[in-house]
Design an enzyme around this catalytic site. Structure first.
Site, PDB file in Angstrom:
ATOM      1  N   ASP A 157     -10.343  -0.722   6.951  1.00 12.86           N
ATOM      2  CA  ASP A 157     -11.083   0.177   7.654  1.00 12.86           C
ATOM      3  C   ASP A 157     -12.038  -0.453   9.111  1.00 12.86           C
ATOM      4  O   ASP A 157     -12.542  -1.306   8.616  1.00 12.86           O
ATOM      5  CB  ASP A 157     -12.098   0.937   7.036  1.00 12.86           C
ATOM      6  CG  ASP A 157     -11.598   1.932   5.944  1.00 12.86           C
ATOM      7  OD1 ASP A 157     -10.214   2.453   6.224  1.00 12.86           O
ATOM      8  OD2 ASP A 157     -11.950   2.076   5.023  1.00 12.86           O
ATOM      9  N   ASP A 214      -7.045  -1.438   1.407  1.00 12.34           N
ATOM     10  CA  ASP A 214      -7.511  -0.350   2.273  1.00 12.34           C
ATOM     11  C   ASP A 214      -8.298  -1.231   3.250  1.00 12.34           C
ATOM     12  O   ASP A 214      -9.271  -2.116   3.027  1.00 12.34           O
ATOM     13  CB  ASP A 214      -8.650   0.457   1.587  1.00 12.34           C
ATOM     14  CG  ASP A 214      -8.778   1.858   2.462  1.00 12.34           C
ATOM     15  OD1 ASP A 214      -7.962   2.184   3.169  1.00 12.34           O
ATOM     16  OD2 ASP A 214      -9.608   2.426   1.981  1.00 12.34           O
ATOM     17  N   ARG A 249      -5.829   2.132  -4.917  1.00 16.70           N
ATOM     18  CA  ARG A 249      -4.969   1.440  -3.869  1.00 16.70           C
ATOM     19  C   ARG A 249      -5.159   0.106  -3.743  1.00 16.70           C
ATOM     20  O   ARG A 249      -5.960  -0.601  -4.335  1.00 16.70           O
ATOM     21  CB  ARG A 249      -5.323   1.850  -2.524  1.00 16.70           C
ATOM     22  CG  ARG A 249      -6.805   1.569  -1.888  1.00 16.70           C
ATOM     23  CD  ARG A 249      -8.098   2.394  -2.340  1.00 16.70           C
ATOM     24  NE  ARG A 249      -7.515   3.828  -2.254  1.00 16.70           N
ATOM     25  CZ  ARG A 249      -7.730   4.804  -1.042  1.00 16.70           C
ATOM     26  NH1 ARG A 249      -7.753   4.101   0.130  1.00 16.70           N
ATOM     27  NH2 ARG A 249      -7.205   5.942  -1.202  1.00 16.70           N
ATOM     28  N   ARG A 307       0.794  -1.273  -0.002  1.00 15.89           N
ATOM     29  CA  ARG A 307       0.137  -0.136  -0.010  1.00 15.89           C
ATOM     30  C   ARG A 307       0.966   1.302  -0.099  1.00 15.89           C
ATOM     31  O   ARG A 307       1.834   1.438   0.931  1.00 15.89           O
ATOM     32  CB  ARG A 307      -0.715  -0.185   1.115  1.00 15.89           C
ATOM     33  CG  ARG A 307      -1.678   1.473   1.488  1.00 15.89           C
ATOM     34  CD  ARG A 307      -2.696   1.438   0.625  1.00 15.89           C
ATOM     35  NE  ARG A 307      -3.362   2.753   0.937  1.00 15.89           N
ATOM     36  CZ  ARG A 307      -4.207   3.127   1.635  1.00 15.89           C
ATOM     37  NH1 ARG A 307      -5.010   2.194   2.353  1.00 15.89           N
ATOM     38  NH2 ARG A 307      -4.701   4.366   1.926  1.00 15.89           N
TER      39      ARG A 307
HETATM   40  N1  ROI Z   1     -14.731   3.360  -4.125  1.00 17.02           N
HETATM   41  C1  ROI Z   1     -15.245   2.088  -4.290  1.00 17.02           C
HETATM   42  N2  ROI Z   1     -16.024   1.572  -4.876  1.00 17.02           N
HETATM   43  N3  ROI Z   1     -14.536   0.928  -3.271  1.00 17.02           N
HETATM   44  C2  ROI Z   1     -13.631   1.660  -2.406  1.00 17.02           C
HETATM   45  O1  ROI Z   1     -13.270   0.718  -1.369  1.00 17.02           O
HETATM   46  C3  ROI Z   1     -13.241   2.830  -2.325  1.00 17.02           C
HETATM   47  N4  ROI Z   1     -12.210   3.290  -1.572  1.00 17.02           N
HETATM   48  C4  ROI Z   1     -11.620   4.610  -1.406  1.00 17.02           C
HETATM   49  C5  ROI Z   1     -12.308   5.651  -2.459  1.00 17.02           C
HETATM   50  C6  ROI Z   1     -11.247   6.321  -3.189  1.00 17.02           C
HETATM   51  C7  ROI Z   1     -13.017   6.597  -1.776  1.00 17.02           C
HETATM   52  N5  ROI Z   1     -13.273   5.019  -3.346  1.00 17.02           N
HETATM   53  C8  ROI Z   1     -13.681   3.868  -3.250  1.00 17.02           C
HETATM   54  O2  ROI Z   1     -10.896   5.079  -0.584  1.00 17.02           O
END
Ligand code: ROI
Length: 170
Positions: free
Chosen positions: A98, A96, A93, A83
């Site tokens: 969260d 991610d 990315r 990442r």
């Molecule tokens: N859009 C989608 N569809 N899924 C994500 O996990 C995701 N993550 C992000 C941003 C760029 C906001 N857009 C995303 O961080």
């Protein structure tokens, strides 16, 4: 033990593999038990449109780690998935992770906002969570199910279960 929900997203470098590998990485953490994994979903990028589609999922874990320690462990997994940080906000990315909910705690610090704000606006967070926790109450807010009425599923598509992509059998 606290029940925690974690959102996963990837749109680079074989997103399905990034997500399935990340589930294995989370399961391998000390003091963490992986309880449930949602289906994997394909979703159009939210934010800048000049990036690939995402694969998203949500997992439920049980843990004795504090929110801050869990966040550090999840960041370490993100880093092991190459990442890149400090890139443009809302850019593509590899992975991610969260923390969406941590038991019934409400947390607002520099590094953590729990419940995660994405719950209230992001179909790719809300619907996978609803799949594995249909009766969930969002602390300070109310039933998850009711939020689903307010958020359009727009383009979100189930692409398969974790085990259909992973042969080491969760
Ligand atoms: N859009 C989608 N569809 N899924 C994500 O996990 C995701 N993550 C992000 C941003 C760029 C906001 N857009 C995303 O961080």
């Amino acid at each position: 033990m606290t029940t925690v929900f974690v959102g996963l997203g990837s749109n680079l470098n074989n997103p399905v593999r990034q997500i399935t590998q990340a589930c294995d990485d989370i399961a391998a953490l000390a003091h963490v038990t992986l309880v449930k994994i949602s289906s994997l979903y394909r979703s159009p990028p939210m934010g800048p449109q000049n990036q690939p589609e995402y694969v998203n999922a949500v997992v439920e874990i049980a843990t004795t780690l504090s929110p801050e320690t869990l966040l550090l462990e999840l960041n370490a997994i993100e880093n092991r998935h190459d990442r890149a940080r400090g890139a443009e906000r809302w850019s593509a990315r590899t992975l991610d992770l969260d923390i969406l909910l941590y038991g019934d705690k409400l947390i607002k610090t520099e590094n953590l906002t729990i419940p995660h704000l994405g719950l209230y606006e992001r179909a790719f967070v809300l619907y996978p969570l609803l799949e594995i926790a249909p009766d969930l109450q969002i602390p300070g807010h109310g039933p998850l199910r009711e939020l689903a009425h307010t958020i359009d599923a727009g383009g979100l598509e189930k692409i398969g279960t974790f085990s259909s992509f992973n042969n080491n059998g969760f």
